[in-house]
Design a protein around this motif. Structure first.
Motif, mmCIF file in Angstrom:
data_model
loop_
_atom_site.group_PDB
_atom_site.id
_atom_site.type_symbol
_atom_site.label_atom_id
_atom_site.label_comp_id
_atom_site.label_asym_id
_atom_site.label_seq_id
_atom_site.Cartn_x
_atom_site.Cartn_y
_atom_site.Cartn_z
ATOM 1 N N PHE A 85 38.722 36.580 55.493
ATOM 2 C CA PHE A 85 39.657 37.538 54.884
ATOM 3 C C PHE A 85 38.934 38.828 54.551
ATOM 4 N N THR A 86 39.475 39.946 55.070
ATOM 5 C CA THR A 86 38.944 41.259 54.686
ATOM 6 C C THR A 86 40.108 42.099 54.214
ATOM 7 N N TYR A 87 39.907 42.810 53.141
ATOM 8 C CA TYR A 87 41.003 43.609 52.606
ATOM 9 C C TYR A 87 40.974 44.979 53.269
ATOM 10 N N LYS A 88 42.108 45.313 53.911
ATOM 11 C CA LYS A 88 42.197 46.659 54.483
ATOM 12 C C LYS A 88 43.405 47.336 53.871
ATOM 13 N N MET A 89 43.184 48.438 53.213
ATOM 14 C CA MET A 89 44.301 49.111 52.543
ATOM 15 C C MET A 89 45.229 49.705 53.589
ATOM 16 N N THR A 90 46.522 49.385 53.483
ATOM 17 C CA THR A 90 47.473 49.914 54.469
ATOM 18 C C THR A 90 47.808 51.353 54.104
ATOM 19 N N GLN B 150 45.468 32.335 47.376
ATOM 20 C CA GLN B 150 46.322 33.511 47.198
ATOM 21 C C GLN B 150 46.387 33.877 45.721
#
Lengths: 93, 165
Positions: A85-90, B150
């Motif tokens: 999981f990598t967080y990519k800001m939309t 989550q």
């Protein structure tokens, strides 16, 4: 604290370990050919040591080289099924 | 405050529950320890004699090298003593044969503090070395046993590491 390998096997001892009889096992041992398999729940037996497996993770086949330490585990433990999981800001507002 | 093997035991607590302050000792093991060292259930830490404290410390320092328990069976109500004409060797042999099969002593293999933590560290290191799912989750600092991520993975994110302790 307890030894992790034996206690968390989950399957009754009297049934014996669940494993799949691969037809090309001897061929893989001698000629170092990889075995493609979707049997992720196959327990790694001592006679699998040294063989290269290509274990399915739902999409691709991941290479797994079996060592002596891996003997009680299952093949699927070494083929991750999810991407990290990598967080990519939309950019949607 | 009594110091035993690097752990403080508060004076006002019952010895039986104060012993759970050791890492690797819970209520069951603590009760067994008290039974082994002949400490009363309701005895508080402040009423332990120095002799008892040294015995406790020496036992906990290495439980496997402690002297084994003498198995002394009690005679039943219908027991008849053997006549003195039987030689002592025979009686001793019969006694040894009768008391031969004692159960395994659960306190012999007890691991405490750094030894117990080393077992956990070794298990995690083993999982990481073989490259299994469990090892990867410890490395990522995420729950290992299939919990939800989550929401609610706070403890795992705080504590799960490969070099725990």
């Amino acid at each position: 604290m307890q030894p992790s390998l034996i206690l968390r096997s989950g399957r009754s001892a009297w049934k014996g370990p669940y494993f799949v009889a691969f037809p090309n096992l001897r061929d893989a041992l001698e000629n170092n050919v990889a075995i493609r398999t979707q049997a992720r729940s196959c327990t790694i037996l001592p006679n699998f040591v040294g063989i290269r497996f290509m274990v399915h993770n739902g999409k691709d086949y991941m290479p797994v080289t079996v060592t002596q330490d891996m003997v009680g585990h299952k093949l699927g433990e070494f083929a991750h099924t999810k991407k990290r999981f990598t967080y990519k800001m939309t950019k949607n507002k | 405050m009594v110091h035993v093997l690097g752990v403080q035991l508060p004076d006002s607590q019952l010895a039986r529950f104060a012993l759970t302050a050791f890492y690797g000792v819970g209520h069951k093991t603590a009760h067994r320890l008290c039974a082994r060292l002949q400490i009363h259930d309701r005895c508080k830490v402040r009423s332990l004699t120095p002799h008892q404290i040294t015995e406790l410390a020496s036992f906990l320092a290495s439980p496997s090298t402690a002297p084994p328990l003498p198995r002394l069976p009690l005679a039943g109500p219908s027991y008849k003593a053997p006549p003195p004409s039987i030689p002592l060797q025979e009686l001793r042999a019969a006694f040894a044969a009768a008391s031969g099969k004692g159960g395994a002593d659960p306190l012999r293999n007890m691991k405490i503090e750094s030894e117990a933590k080393r077992v956990v560290k070794d298990n995690i290191a083993h999982q990481r070395m073989i490259g299994s799912y469990v090892g990867k989750r410890h490395a990522m600092g995420l729950p290992v046993r299939g919990q939800n991520t989550q929401t609610n993975a706070r403890t795992a994110r705080k504590l799960n590491k490969v070099d725990r302790w």
